[in-house]
Design a protein around this motif. Structure first.
Motif, mmCIF file in Angstrom:
data_model
loop_
_atom_site.group_PDB
_atom_site.id
_atom_site.type_symbol
_atom_site.label_atom_id
_atom_site.label_comp_id
_atom_site.label_asym_id
_atom_site.label_seq_id
_atom_site.Cartn_x
_atom_site.Cartn_y
_atom_site.Cartn_z
ATOM 1 N N HIS A 1 -0.998 -2.786 17.853
ATOM 2 C CA HIS A 1 -0.076 -3.018 18.383
ATOM 3 C C HIS A 1 1.368 -3.919 18.860
ATOM 4 C CE1 HIS A 1 -2.580 0.597 20.421
ATOM 5 N NE2 HIS A 1 -3.953 -0.217 19.771
ATOM 6 N N GLY A 2 1.420 -4.259 17.646
ATOM 7 C CA GLY A 2 1.912 -5.323 17.697
ATOM 8 C C GLY A 2 3.242 -5.388 16.150
ATOM 9 N N ALA A 3 5.027 -4.996 16.368
ATOM 10 C CA ALA A 3 5.553 -5.287 15.258
ATOM 11 C C ALA A 3 5.240 -5.837 14.334
ATOM 12 C CB ALA A 3 6.758 -5.807 15.902
ATOM 13 N N SER A 4 4.916 -7.071 14.654
ATOM 14 C CA SER A 4 3.769 -8.220 12.688
ATOM 15 C C SER A 4 2.997 -6.913 11.876
ATOM 16 C CB SER A 4 3.887 -8.789 13.605
ATOM 17 O OG SER A 4 3.110 -9.964 12.692
ATOM 18 N N ALA A 5 1.709 -7.027 13.333
ATOM 19 C CA ALA A 5 0.704 -6.549 13.300
ATOM 20 C C ALA A 5 0.985 -4.812 11.707
ATOM 21 C CB ALA A 5 -0.181 -6.308 13.984
ATOM 22 N N ILE A 6 2.280 -4.084 13.043
ATOM 23 C CA ILE A 6 2.483 -3.480 12.363
ATOM 24 C C ILE A 6 2.636 -2.887 10.667
ATOM 25 C CG2 ILE A 6 4.290 -1.153 12.333
ATOM 26 C CD1 ILE A 6 3.280 -1.245 15.770
ATOM 27 N N SER A 7 3.542 -4.057 10.473
ATOM 28 C CA SER A 7 4.236 -3.929 9.672
ATOM 29 C C SER A 7 2.746 -4.464 8.236
ATOM 30 C CB SER A 7 5.628 -4.740 9.195
ATOM 31 O OG SER A 7 5.091 -5.751 9.592
ATOM 32 N N LEU A 8 2.127 -5.050 8.785
ATOM 33 C CA LEU A 8 1.189 -6.003 7.997
ATOM 34 C C LEU A 8 0.204 -4.529 7.649
ATOM 35 C CD1 LEU A 8 -0.142 -9.143 9.434
ATOM 36 C CD2 LEU A 8 0.740 -9.085 7.404
ATOM 37 N N LYS A 9 -0.079 -3.862 8.667
ATOM 38 C CA LYS A 9 -0.896 -2.617 8.568
ATOM 39 C C LYS A 9 -0.202 -1.954 6.988
ATOM 40 C CE LYS A 9 -2.720 1.679 10.294
ATOM 41 N NZ LYS A 9 -2.441 2.449 10.928
ATOM 42 N N HIS A 10 1.357 -1.703 8.081
ATOM 43 C CA HIS A 10 1.980 -0.689 6.202
ATOM 44 C C HIS A 10 1.286 -1.781 4.612
ATOM 45 C CE1 HIS A 10 4.914 0.689 9.571
ATOM 46 N NE2 HIS A 10 3.606 2.008 9.213
ATOM 47 N N LEU A 11 1.615 -2.835 4.643
ATOM 48 C CA LEU A 11 1.390 -3.493 3.376
ATOM 49 C C LEU A 11 0.421 -3.542 3.429
ATOM 50 C CD1 LEU A 11 2.814 -5.869 1.605
ATOM 51 C CD2 LEU A 11 1.657 -7.056 3.037
ATOM 52 N N ILE A 12 -0.927 -2.883 3.475
ATOM 53 C CA ILE A 12 -2.345 -2.438 3.371
ATOM 54 C C ILE A 12 -2.234 -1.906 3.495
ATOM 55 C CG2 ILE A 12 -4.303 -2.836 4.588
ATOM 56 C CD1 ILE A 12 -3.957 -4.951 6.281
ATOM 57 N N VAL A 13 -1.461 -0.565 3.807
ATOM 58 C CA VAL A 13 -1.814 0.867 3.269
ATOM 59 C C VAL A 13 -0.932 0.800 1.658
ATOM 60 C CG1 VAL A 13 -1.005 3.213 3.822
ATOM 61 C CG2 VAL A 13 -2.220 2.138 5.396
ATOM 62 N N VAL A 14 -0.113 0.691 1.531
ATOM 63 C CA VAL A 14 0.902 0.387 -0.038
ATOM 64 C C VAL A 14 -0.218 -0.562 -1.159
ATOM 65 C CG1 VAL A 14 2.868 -0.443 -0.689
ATOM 66 C CG2 VAL A 14 2.754 0.589 1.461
ATOM 67 N N ILE A 15 -0.508 -1.680 -0.484
ATOM 68 C CA ILE A 15 -1.656 -2.499 -1.080
ATOM 69 C C ILE A 15 -2.673 -1.384 -2.192
ATOM 70 C CG2 ILE A 15 -2.151 -4.476 -1.508
ATOM 71 C CD1 ILE A 15 -0.643 -6.266 -0.653
#
Lengths: 150, 337
Positions: free
Chosen positions: B31-45
């Motif tokens: 629910h936070g900008a930084s966590a959202i992009s980290l989640k994208h990174l997790i998904v892509v990796i």
């Protein structure tokens, strides 16, 4: 025969495991016993209670207790007066502190008194004496109230 | 009947495992900008690595099952086979380099967001100690600063700059739903940006092993609308509330005359110890002892009566109190909303 030195090294290393055992919660009876210090008649000096030696002097021989002591020494501002064990307060300050400390117990009334607290008083003012009659000490703390070790 | 029950049970296992991924402390439920992009990174990796893994396993299976020709000569003697082999190995190496470089670049840009907030944003200081969190809020003027502990309030939709400071050992500040991790290192100021896009309570946890009670070093981030946040800060700045209740007054007396005041501060009273958490508004916080127990009069009493049983090794000593004293001091602390 050749395995003997190897065995010795392992045994020596394992002996170190017993070096430091932390007791994080003192049993209430132990706390009560540790308070039984045999004071000299001047109520200043004395000797530790028997239990202290029975427990192998845990506050001098245990690294955890020593480092907690070091932590408390810094937390409670002991350094302000005692520095690194070589004295920090000046002679004048020591006399001032000693003079004030005598009024805390307030066993006799004085005409001179320190300034009053800015906050609510939690005890009778220093120049009201004898204090023993004025203090409402409330209920006496009893360690056994805290129950047995779970 | 029994079979169906077993099947149902089996279907429950992945459901239960997935249930662990949602909630107030999850790097997947963000629910936070930084966590959202980290989640994208997790998904892509994860996706890329899954494809690579599947390709490697498929190649391995093909290689194991392929029938070899008995009279195969050395590769060097067959230029056509040699060229094919060079292409295959070269292609695999190139793919590896491309994938790793892409990961490196994308994680570099993602982690830059960890410190997106600047000097103009709301700034708070968080101090890590064994085993609790000290929180300091600043204002435009010195009298607007105040301290609290183990609970951070932030306004929704705004970047908040969290300055981090370790005071004894290395700790790590981690609110997985809002941002990544950042270490609190003694002698080295660090910072991280947190931001909540949605109001709510997010759990944080020390993420660097810091001693015996590392697991019980939690904190909470309460994200609320601007107006509620301002009301909270105004309340926190105030001194402790005075009460006319006899039991509360007796409790205050116990607090001030017993060792409590040596370590704890309650603004507006003579208690100004700086060693333990500031207790000026402890009754208004959701939890005590760094997320260990919900704040109730009962849990406060239990904690004061025997802190070493509830959280062994913590630095709060067991202060011998009579039953009446314990009762009144817990009433006093619970009243400090």
């Amino acid at each position: 025969m050749r395995t003997f030195p190897g065995f010795l090294i392992v045994a020596l290393a394992a002996a170190g495991c017993q070096r430091e055992e932390r007791q994080l919660r003192l049993d209430p009876p132990v706390v009560a016993a540790l308070e039984q210090i045999a004071l000299m008649p001047n109520r200043i000096s004395g000797t530790p209670p028997q239990i202290y030696f029975a427990l192998d002097r845990p506050y001098e021989e245990n690294a955890y207790n020593l480092s907690q002591g070091k932590r408390l020494y810094s937390w409670f501002g002991c350094k302000a007066c005692h520095a690194d064990g070589q004295g920090g307060a000046t002679t004048e300050q020591i006399w001032q502190l000693a003079g004030y400390v005598q009024t805390i117990g307030a066993y006799s009334a004085k005409t001179a008194a320190p300034s009053r607290n800015d906050e609510k008083q939690t005890r009778p003012a220093e120049n009201r004496a004898p204090a023993a009659k004025l203090f409402d000490e409330g209920p006496t703390p009893v360690h056994t109230d805290q129950g047995p070790t779970p | 009947m029994k079979l169906r029950a077993t099947a149902r049970l089996r279907a429950l296992i992945p459901a239960l495992a997935l249930a662990g991924c949602t909630g107030w402390q999850s790097a997947i439920d963000v629910h936070g900008a930084s966590a959202i992009s980290l989640k994208h990174l997790i998904v892509v990796i994860m996706a890329t690595c899954s494809v690579v893994w599947a390709l490697v396993i498929a190649t391995l299976i093909v290689a194991l099952w392929r029938r070899r020709e008995a009279r195969e000569s050395a590769i060097a003697l067959d230029p056509r086979r040699q060229r094919r082999m060079t292409l295959a190995v070269g292609g695999a190496v190139a793919a590896t380099v491309i994938v790793i470089s892409a990961f490196t670049v994308s994680s570099f840009f993602t982690t830059r967001q960890l410190t997106a907030a600047g000097a103009d944003d709301l700034t708070i200081k968080v101090r890590g100690l064994q085993w609790w969190w000290g929180v300091e809020y600043f204002g435009s003027k010195p009298e607007l600063r105040f301290e609290t502990a183990n609970e951070i309030h932030i306004p929704v939709g705004r970047n908040v700059r969290v300055q981090l400071e370790g005071l004894d050992v290395i700790h790590s500040f981690w609110v997985p739903s809002l941002a990544g991790k950042q270490d609190l290192i003694p002698g080295r100021p660090n910072e991280i940006t947190i931001r909540a896009e949605r109001a709510g309570v997010y759990r944080g946890q020390c993420a660097e092993f810091c001693g015996l009670q590392h697991a019980h070093m939690a904190f909470f981030v309460v994200a609320e609308e601007q107006r509620a946040f301002e009301a909270w800060t105004a309340l926190q700045r105030d001194n402790a509330v005075a009460s006319s209740d006899a039991e509360v007054i007796a409790g205050q007396r116990v607090f001030l005359s017993r060792p409590c005041a040596a370590c704890h501060a309650i603004r507006g009273t003579a208690a100004n110890g700086k060693i333990g958490p500031d207790l000026t508004h402890v009754g208004g916080r959701k939890y005590i002892a760094a997320g260990l127990l919900e704040t109730t009069r009962g849990s406060l009493a239990a904690w004061i009566a025997d802190p070493q049983t509830l959280k062994p090794g913590n630095n709060m000593p067991m202060v011998p109190l009579a039953a009446e004293e314990l009762r009144s001091v817990s009433a006093y602390l619970a009243s400090l909303k």
